[in-house]
Design a protein around this motif. Structure first.
Motif, PDB file in Angstrom:
ATOM      1  N   LEU A 221      31.844  11.976 -27.059  1.00 40.67           N
ATOM      2  CA  LEU A 221      33.124  12.594 -27.376  1.00 40.67           C
ATOM      3  C   LEU A 221      33.027  13.468 -28.619  1.00 40.67           C
ATOM      4  CD1 LEU A 221      35.580   9.607 -26.711  1.00 40.67           C
ATOM      5  CD2 LEU A 221      35.201  11.607 -25.278  1.00 40.67           C
ATOM      6  N   GLY A 222      32.015  13.222 -29.434  1.00 43.16           N
ATOM      7  CA  GLY A 222      31.830  14.063 -30.621  1.00 43.16           C
ATOM      8  C   GLY A 222      31.507  15.499 -30.286  1.00 43.16           C
ATOM      9  N   ASN A 223      31.099  15.775 -29.034  1.00 45.65           N
ATOM     10  CA  ASN A 223      30.807  17.153 -28.626  1.00 45.65           C
ATOM     11  C   ASN A 223      32.060  17.949 -28.313  1.00 45.65           C
ATOM     12  OD1 ASN A 223      28.047  16.598 -28.825  1.00 45.65           O
ATOM     13  ND2 ASN A 223      27.967  15.854 -26.702  1.00 45.65           N
ATOM     14  N   LEU A 224      33.207  17.273 -28.208  1.00 47.14           N
ATOM     15  CA  LEU A 224      34.449  17.972 -27.868  1.00 47.14           C
ATOM     16  C   LEU A 224      35.080  18.540 -29.136  1.00 47.14           C
ATOM     17  CD1 LEU A 224      35.925  15.387 -25.318  1.00 47.14           C
ATOM     18  CD2 LEU A 224      34.478  17.365 -24.865  1.00 47.14           C
ATOM     19  N   THR A 225      34.415  19.472 -29.733  1.00 44.26           N
ATOM     20  CA  THR A 225      34.840  20.022 -31.025  1.00 44.26           C
ATOM     21  C   THR A 225      36.016  20.975 -30.907  1.00 44.26           C
ATOM     22  OG1 THR A 225      33.153  21.740 -30.785  1.00 44.26           O
ATOM     23  CG2 THR A 225      32.568  19.752 -32.042  1.00 44.26           C
ATOM     24  N   SER A 226      36.407  21.344 -29.674  1.00 56.07           N
ATOM     25  CA  SER A 226      37.532  22.265 -29.494  1.00 56.07           C
ATOM     26  C   SER A 226      38.859  21.532 -29.338  1.00 56.07           C
ATOM     27  CB  SER A 226      37.297  23.151 -28.262  1.00 56.07           C
ATOM     28  OG  SER A 226      36.124  23.935 -28.410  1.00 56.07           O
ATOM     29  N   LEU A 227      38.829  20.213 -29.373  1.00 52.69           N
ATOM     30  CA  LEU A 227      40.049  19.445 -29.158  1.00 52.69           C
ATOM     31  C   LEU A 227      41.101  19.757 -30.218  1.00 52.69           C
ATOM     32  CD1 LEU A 227      38.706  15.917 -28.140  1.00 52.69           C
ATOM     33  CD2 LEU A 227      40.040  17.480 -26.719  1.00 52.69           C
ATOM     34  N   ARG A 228      42.319  20.001 -29.731  1.00 54.81           N
ATOM     35  CA  ARG A 228      43.454  20.233 -30.623  1.00 54.81           C
ATOM     36  C   ARG A 228      44.482  19.106 -30.516  1.00 54.81           C
ATOM     37  NH1 ARG A 228      45.524  26.070 -29.092  1.00 54.81           N
ATOM     38  NH2 ARG A 228      46.992  25.561 -30.765  1.00 54.81           N
ATOM     39  N   TYR A 229      44.447  18.392 -29.383  1.00 55.08           N
ATOM     40  CA  TYR A 229      45.407  17.310 -29.141  1.00 55.08           C
ATOM     41  C   TYR A 229      44.635  16.100 -28.615  1.00 55.08           C
ATOM     42  CZ  TYR A 229      49.637  14.952 -27.389  1.00 55.08           C
ATOM     43  OH  TYR A 229      50.656  14.059 -27.167  1.00 55.08           O
ATOM     44  N   VAL A 230      44.684  14.990 -29.356  1.00 58.70           N
ATOM     45  CA  VAL A 230      44.017  13.751 -28.959  1.00 58.70           C
ATOM     46  C   VAL A 230      44.993  12.600 -29.142  1.00 58.70           C
ATOM     47  CG1 VAL A 230      42.157  12.128 -29.442  1.00 58.70           C
ATOM     48  CG2 VAL A 230      41.727  14.581 -29.567  1.00 58.70           C
ATOM     49  N   ASP A 231      45.169  11.797 -28.093  1.00 58.10           N
ATOM     50  CA  ASP A 231      46.086  10.659 -28.173  1.00 58.10           C
ATOM     51  C   ASP A 231      45.479   9.461 -27.446  1.00 58.10           C
ATOM     52  OD1 ASP A 231      48.194   8.918 -28.435  1.00 58.10           O
ATOM     53  OD2 ASP A 231      49.717  10.392 -27.899  1.00 58.10           O
ATOM     54  N   PHE A 232      45.104   8.424 -28.231  1.00 55.23           N
ATOM     55  CA  PHE A 232      44.570   7.173 -27.697  1.00 55.23           C
ATOM     56  C   PHE A 232      45.540   6.007 -27.916  1.00 55.23           C
ATOM     57  CE2 PHE A 232      40.162   8.991 -28.796  1.00 55.23           C
ATOM     58  CZ  PHE A 232      40.019   9.523 -27.518  1.00 55.23           C
ATOM     59  N   THR A 233      46.793   6.268 -28.284  1.00 52.89           N
ATOM     60  CA  THR A 233      47.711   5.199 -28.677  1.00 52.89           C
ATOM     61  C   THR A 233      47.963   4.211 -27.542  1.00 52.89           C
ATOM     62  OG1 THR A 233      49.610   6.579 -28.100  1.00 52.89           O
ATOM     63  CG2 THR A 233      48.882   6.624 -30.377  1.00 52.89           C
ATOM     64  N   PHE A 234      48.215   2.954 -27.939  1.00 49.01           N
ATOM     65  CA  PHE A 234      48.548   1.857 -27.029  1.00 49.01           C
ATOM     66  C   PHE A 234      47.459   1.625 -25.995  1.00 49.01           C
ATOM     67  CE2 PHE A 234      52.699   3.314 -28.579  1.00 49.01           C
ATOM     68  CZ  PHE A 234      53.184   2.125 -29.093  1.00 49.01           C
ATOM     69  N   ASN A 235      46.274   1.258 -26.474  1.00 47.46           N
ATOM     70  CA  ASN A 235      45.179   0.803 -25.638  1.00 47.46           C
ATOM     71  C   ASN A 235      44.563  -0.417 -26.309  1.00 47.46           C
ATOM     72  OD1 ASN A 235      44.547   2.653 -23.193  1.00 47.46           O
ATOM     73  ND2 ASN A 235      44.987   4.110 -24.832  1.00 47.46           N
ATOM     74  N   PHE A 236      43.362  -0.760 -25.926  1.00 48.53           N
ATOM     75  CA  PHE A 236      42.660  -1.898 -26.530  1.00 48.53           C
ATOM     76  C   PHE A 236      41.277  -1.461 -27.002  1.00 48.53           C
ATOM     77  CE2 PHE A 236      45.650  -3.573 -23.426  1.00 48.53           C
ATOM     78  CZ  PHE A 236      46.326  -4.529 -24.163  1.00 48.53           C
ATOM     79  N   LEU A 237      41.172  -0.223 -27.456  1.00 47.54           N
ATOM     80  CA  LEU A 237      39.892   0.320 -27.904  1.00 47.54           C
ATOM     81  C   LEU A 237      39.477  -0.329 -29.213  1.00 47.54           C
ATOM     82  CD1 LEU A 237      40.607   4.067 -27.078  1.00 47.54           C
ATOM     83  CD2 LEU A 237      39.134   2.494 -25.802  1.00 47.54           C
ATOM     84  N   SER A 238      38.178  -0.475 -29.410  1.00 49.35           N
ATOM     85  CA  SER A 238      37.645  -1.130 -30.603  1.00 49.35           C
ATOM     86  C   SER A 238      36.552  -0.257 -31.207  1.00 49.35           C
ATOM     87  CB  SER A 238      37.118  -2.523 -30.249  1.00 49.35           C
ATOM     88  OG  SER A 238      36.124  -2.436 -29.243  1.00 49.35           O
ATOM     89  N   GLY A 239      35.856  -0.828 -32.180  1.00 48.47           N
ATOM     90  CA  GLY A 239      34.792  -0.091 -32.835  1.00 48.47           C
ATOM     91  C   GLY A 239      35.304   0.729 -34.005  1.00 48.47           C
ATOM     92  N   ASN A 240      34.449   1.628 -34.484  1.00 51.92           N
ATOM     93  CA  ASN A 240      34.769   2.483 -35.631  1.00 51.92           C
ATOM     94  C   ASN A 240      35.130   3.876 -35.132  1.00 51.92           C
ATOM     95  OD1 ASN A 240      35.026   3.762 -38.060  1.00 51.92           O
ATOM     96  ND2 ASN A 240      32.972   3.262 -38.819  1.00 51.92           N
TER      97      ASN A 240
END
Length: 648
Positions: free
Chosen positions: A22-41
């Protein structure tokens, strides 16, 4: 997809960590991961999003501390949503290159010790500000309002702000764009500013509930012509229910002012407004529900624990939530009144003076989940038609005069066998929940209050303190989801059903003060969640159970059963014997102890012991000298000071 600009994966059940690609998606202007169960750093991924404008990572399970300094070079950032994380905005020091329009930092461990982020002092374009649930301390941050005149929504609830609510008093400062202002669940005190209506002229939602405000409700609230929701509950507001609120608040739909010290009546509110939600419980409001109330189609009405009286009009339209508990309502419950609403959810008429029987129209409220009629003067048999309420979770008919037998068809009702959607119980949401009702319930012998998003998880059947007869239907054992069952203080007979073994979720079981007989079924020892158990004052026999949860119950659970014995597992001691009874004078002759023989034998032993001592001293000079020496020493120690004084 290196040209991808928008990625929205919010409100799913995603688990695991974010893939490094996902670090390759450098053109992202809108990112929304709210209300999930994602972990890590999540920090390495965010650090590379230099073009980001909207970033939502709230309410996941991300680990570590989110350092705000990684956003120092994100100059295009406009919207930031963070929740349920550890957040540090101060260290190491950094300078914001962005001007936010939306900032939501909710339910976080923010800047321990908690304080308002300093970078906010340089923000001037905020439209939405949400710092709720962070336990922020100190005085109310009025400067945030001054620096951001375009604020539309302000959420500062569930913090620990103290002191008075200070707003600018000059004519040059007005928050003309603000529509929502929520500061509930803080520790603010004093009077609500008299100019609050002038300062927020276009407010649609004002929530100052659960603070320590006192005094009268400001008259300037009546100037908020756009006000739709007003929450004043759980403060110390006093005086009459203010008519001035109603002067120009013709858009008001929800008025909540419960848990205050208000007096007077609600007639003006009923005549001038078209409310859908009204709560005024635990005040000193009086009056009656007249025909004027019939013009409203309320979703929720809570006027419990006041001084209302009179009977209910048949034209009144049934709300989804109706709480009239703890008043002085009289008369019968009207048939038409109960049939006007097909989506009724909760009815609480407890602790009033209603008479007659349960109207047949009640049994047609198929969506009803909570029916509480305790503490009235209702009578007659409990009709089997009540089993048509298949969605019922809590049924409380206690403290009435119901007679006859318990309907066996109760097993057809849900009583907890309903799965609640996960997003109601397990997920948070931005903003307050003003639509939640509150219900008072007796659970495990405790009188507790529950919000509607919680009491839907409870299940209770209470038929105690009536005139019920017959046996306990074995079908009640099919209520697998039941948490509390109370059949005490009736005239029930027969055996305790072995089917109670199937009450796998039962926490409180009270069948005391009946005429039950036989033994306690050994199958009940499989009830692993049982915390309250009472079978006292019946005609039970045999030995009580002594395994599992039954090791925690003492004699108070079994007393009043003369042929029942029990063992306390903790001390491994049997049932204590009854205390000895004092004999009356006329009963002493029948006593097992012969006191005359006791006195003569004691005197004989005393004389024989004294004669033996004198004989020993007379025959043995050595022991005689020892005896006189011992007597001299004792006299010297006990009376030496007195004898010494006599020598002079």
């Amino acid at each position: 997809m290196k040209q991808l600009q928008m990625l929205d994966l919010s409100l799913n059940n995603l688990r695991g960590t974010l893939d490094t690609c996902l670090g390759n998606l450098t053109s992202l202007r809108y990112v929304d991961f709210t209300f999930n169960f994602l972990s890590g750093n999540v920090t390495p991924f965010i650090a590379q999003l230099r073009s980001i404008e909207h970033l939502g990572i709230a309410f996941n399970r991300f680990e570590g501390i989110f350092q705000f300094n990684i956003l120092a070079n994100h100059s295009k950032l406009k919207e930031l949503l963070i929740g349920n994380m550890k957040v540090e905005t101060e260290n190491p020091p950094w300078v914001a290159s962005f001007q936010l329009e939306v900032l939501q930092i909710c339910d976080c461990e923010l800047n321990l010790p908690t304080k308002i982020p300093t970078f906010l002092s340089n923000q001037s374009r905020l439209r939405i500000l949400d710092l709720s649930g962070n336990n922020l301390v100190g005085k109310f941050p009025s400067l945030l309002l001054m620096n951001n005149p375009n604020l539309q929504e302000v959420y500062l609830f569930h913090n620990s702000f103290t002191g008075p609510l200070e707003l600018p008093f000059d004519q040059n400062h007005r928050m003309d764009q603000t529509k929502v202002f929520s500061i509930s669940n803080n520790k603010l005190l004093g009077n609500l500013p008299y100019n609050v209506g002038f300062f927020f002229p276009r407010l649609e939602t004002l929530d100052v509930s659960n603070n320590k405000f006192d005094g009268p409700i400001p008259a300037s609230i009546g100037e908020m012509s756009s006000l739709v929701e007003l929450f004043l509950g759980s403060n110390n507001f006093s005086g009459n229910v203010p008519d001035h609120i109603l002067n120009r608040c013709f858009s008001l739909q929800t008025l909540m002012m419960d848990n205050n010290q208000l007096n007077g009546t609600l007639l003006s509110a009923i005549r001038k407004l078209r409310l859908t939600g009204l709560t005024a419980s635990r005040n000193n409001i009086e009056g009656a529900i007249t025909d004027e109330w019939c013009q409203h189609e309320l979703f929720m009405l809570d006027i419990s624990h006041n001084k209302f009286s009179g009977s209910l009009p048949s034209c009144f339209k049934m709300p989804a939530y109706l709480f009239l508990q703890g008043n002085n309502f009289t008369g019968m419950i009207p048939e038409l009144f109960m049939s006007n609403r097909s989506k009724a959810t909760a009815i609480d008429f407890s602790e009033n003076k209603f008479t007659g029987t349960i109207p047949d129209s009640v049994y047609k409220l198929w969506s009803l989940k909570f029916l509480l009629l305790a503490g009235n003067h209702l009578q007659g048999q409990i009709s089997s038609q009540i089993c048509q309420l298949k969605l019922i979770n809590i049924l409380d008919l206690s403290k009435n005069n119901f007679s006859g037998s318990i309907p066996a068809c109760f097993s057809n009702m849900s009583f907890g066998n309903v799965t609640t959607p996960f997003y109601i119980t397990d997920r948070a949401k931005f903003g307050p929940r003003p639509d939640l009702a509150v219900m008072q319930l007796i659970t495990k012998n405790l009188y507790l209050s529950y919000r509607s998003d919680r009491f839907q998880l409870l299940s209770e059947l209470d038929l105690s303190c009536n005139e019920l007869t017959g046996e306990i239907p074995h079908q009640l054992g099919d209520l697998h989801g039941l948490h509390s069952l109370n059949l005490s203080h009736n005239h029930l007979s027969g055996l305790i059903p072995e089917s109670f073994q199937k009450l796998e979720n039962i926490e409180s079981l009270d069948i005391s003060y009946n005429n039950l007989s036989g033994q306690i079924p050994f199958q009940l020892q499989d009830l692993h969640y049982l915390a309250v158990f009472n079978v006292s004052y019946n005609n039970l026999s045999g030995k009580a159970l002594d395994k599992g949860q039954f090791c925690t119950f003492d004699g108070s659970s079994y007393k009043g059963n003369p042929y029942l014995t029990w063992t306390n597992c903790k001390s491994d001691s049997s049932k204590p014997p009854p205390l000895p009874t004092l004999l009356h004078d006329d009963e002493e002759e029948d006593s097992e102890i012969d006191f005359n023989a006791f006195y003569w034998s004691f005197a004989t032993f005393y004389v024989m012991a004294l004669a033996a001592l004198v004989t020993l001293l007379w025959m043995n000079p050595h022991w005689r000298r020892v005896w006189f020496y011992f007597a001299q020493v004792c006299l010297q120690k006990c009376f030496g000071q007195f004898l010494h004084g006599l020598q002079f």
